[in-house]
Design a protein around this motif. Structure first.
Motif, short mmCIF file in Angstrom:
data_model
loop_
_atom_site.label_atom_id
_atom_site.label_comp_id
_atom_site.label_asym_id
_atom_site.label_seq_id
_atom_site.Cartn_x
_atom_site.Cartn_y
_atom_site.Cartn_z
N SER A 45 46.43 -32.14 20.41
CA SER A 45 47.39 -31.78 21.45
C SER A 45 48.80 -31.78 20.90
O SER A 45 49.09 -32.42 19.88
N ASN A 47 52.93 -29.49 20.91
CA ASN A 47 53.57 -28.20 20.66
C ASN A 47 53.90 -28.15 19.17
O ASN A 47 54.93 -28.67 18.74
N ASN A 58 50.66 -21.09 14.53
CA ASN A 58 50.91 -21.54 15.90
C ASN A 58 49.62 -22.16 16.42
O ASN A 58 48.66 -21.46 16.75
N ARG A 60 46.63 -24.24 18.43
CA ARG A 60 46.03 -24.52 19.73
C ARG A 60 45.14 -25.76 19.58
O ARG A 60 44.59 -26.00 18.51
N ASP A 63 42.21 -26.57 16.85
CA ASP A 63 42.38 -25.88 15.57
C ASP A 63 42.24 -26.86 14.41
O ASP A 63 42.55 -28.05 14.53
N ARG A 122 39.49 -21.86 13.69
CA ARG A 122 39.54 -22.01 15.14
C ARG A 122 38.11 -22.05 15.67
O ARG A 122 37.54 -21.02 16.06
N ASP A 178 47.80 -15.44 15.33
CA ASP A 178 48.65 -16.60 15.57
C ASP A 178 49.34 -17.09 14.30
O ASP A 178 49.77 -18.23 14.21
#
Length: 283
Positions: A45, A47, A58, A60, A63, A122, A178
């Motif tokens: 988790s 940003n 980027n 998620r 990942d 991913r 991404d």
């Protein structure tokens, strides 16, 4: 699953592997770094934009990123959500035992991701759940004092590596959307890594790649997070360190990595790794 405090040292103290599950309410500051072992970064988790060798991933939740002993990397962590991740460090010897016992080279996905210059996996939702379950088992076994706990942790970790390897080779092409990168910077990074003993001045690289040195300097810093000089210096030091680990002499590690001055090499090596090249080669 047990969560620990973030340790910025990035130093592996156990012989074969280390397992770290860390959680931060406030974003920690993590500098660009590299290490002489393999790393699996399992993002849970936050940003986060992760920078590896000029590519910006980027992330998620769920990942996975793979890095090896030559990769310069750093997470760019923004506030807003707790930052949670599992990081697994793996020594060469751990993979060596697996290869000897099972005849399986589980470093293949690391090697291929470096060749492809693309380090993101991913997994689908079912695989993410299974990977989390295995991590919980690894964590429990690592903290247990019962007979055979380390063997259990190693077995769970081996299963985890198998699933990571399969997920890497099964990854869809769509995840590449991404990733933010710059083709000119990619070309220059490739040239640097293949020509560490050559003239790598800003003027020479700009002329060779038909661009202005001011534009190159700005773009390089934007996509790699480091100045051209910082990147080249770190790369030369990383390669020299890896040569020492493989048995090369200090002099060979110095001059075969592009250092023209031995005293500057000694100072830079100690500043980067905390010990002299001769002390490192004896460790």
């Amino acid at each position: 699953m047990y969560k620990e405090k973030f340790n910025p040292s990035q130093i592996m103290t156990e012989k074969y592997f280390e397992f770290h599950h860390t959680y931060n309410e406030m974003p920690p500051t993590v500098e660009f770094h590299q290490h002489p072992f393999y790393e699996i970064f399992f993002f849970l988790s936050g940003n986060v934009n992760y920078i590896i060798e000029g590519k910006n991933y980027n992330l998620r939740p769920g990942d996975v990123l793979l890095t090896s002993s030559s990769d310069i990397h750093r997470p760019d962590i923004r506030p807003g959500r707790p930052y949670e991740r599992i990081v697994i460090w793996l020594a060469d010897d751990f993979f060596g035992h697996l290869l000897e016992f099972y005849g399986e080279d589980l470093t293949a996905c690391f090697t291929d991701s470096a060749i492809q210059d693309y380090r993101l996996i991913r997994p689908d939702s079912q695989n993410i759940l299974h990977l989390k379950q295995l991590c919980a088992k690894i964590s429990e076994a690592k903290r247990s004092r019962e007979l055979g706990s380390y063997a259990l942790a190693s077995a769970y970790l081996t299963e985890f590596l198998v699933h990571i390897s399969r997920a890497y080779y099964d990854a869809p092409d769509s995840v590449k959307y991404d990733v933010t990168e710059n083709e000119k910077v990619n070309q220059i990074l490739l040239y640097i890594n293949e020509n560490l003993t050559e003239d790598l001045s800003l003027e020479h690289l700009a002329a060779r790649h038909y661009t202005s040195k001011y534009y190159l300097s700005r773009q390089f810093k934007q996509f790699t997070g480091l100045s051209l000089y910082q990147y080249i210096m770190k790369k030369r030091l990383i390669v020299s360190r890896n040569m020492l680990r493989s048995g090369s002499t200090v002099m060979d590690a110095c001059f075969q990595c592009g250092f023209g001055d031995y005293s500057n090499f000694l100072k830079a090596f100690k500043r980067e790794f905390g010990k002299t090249p001769s002390a490192y080669s004896k460790a």
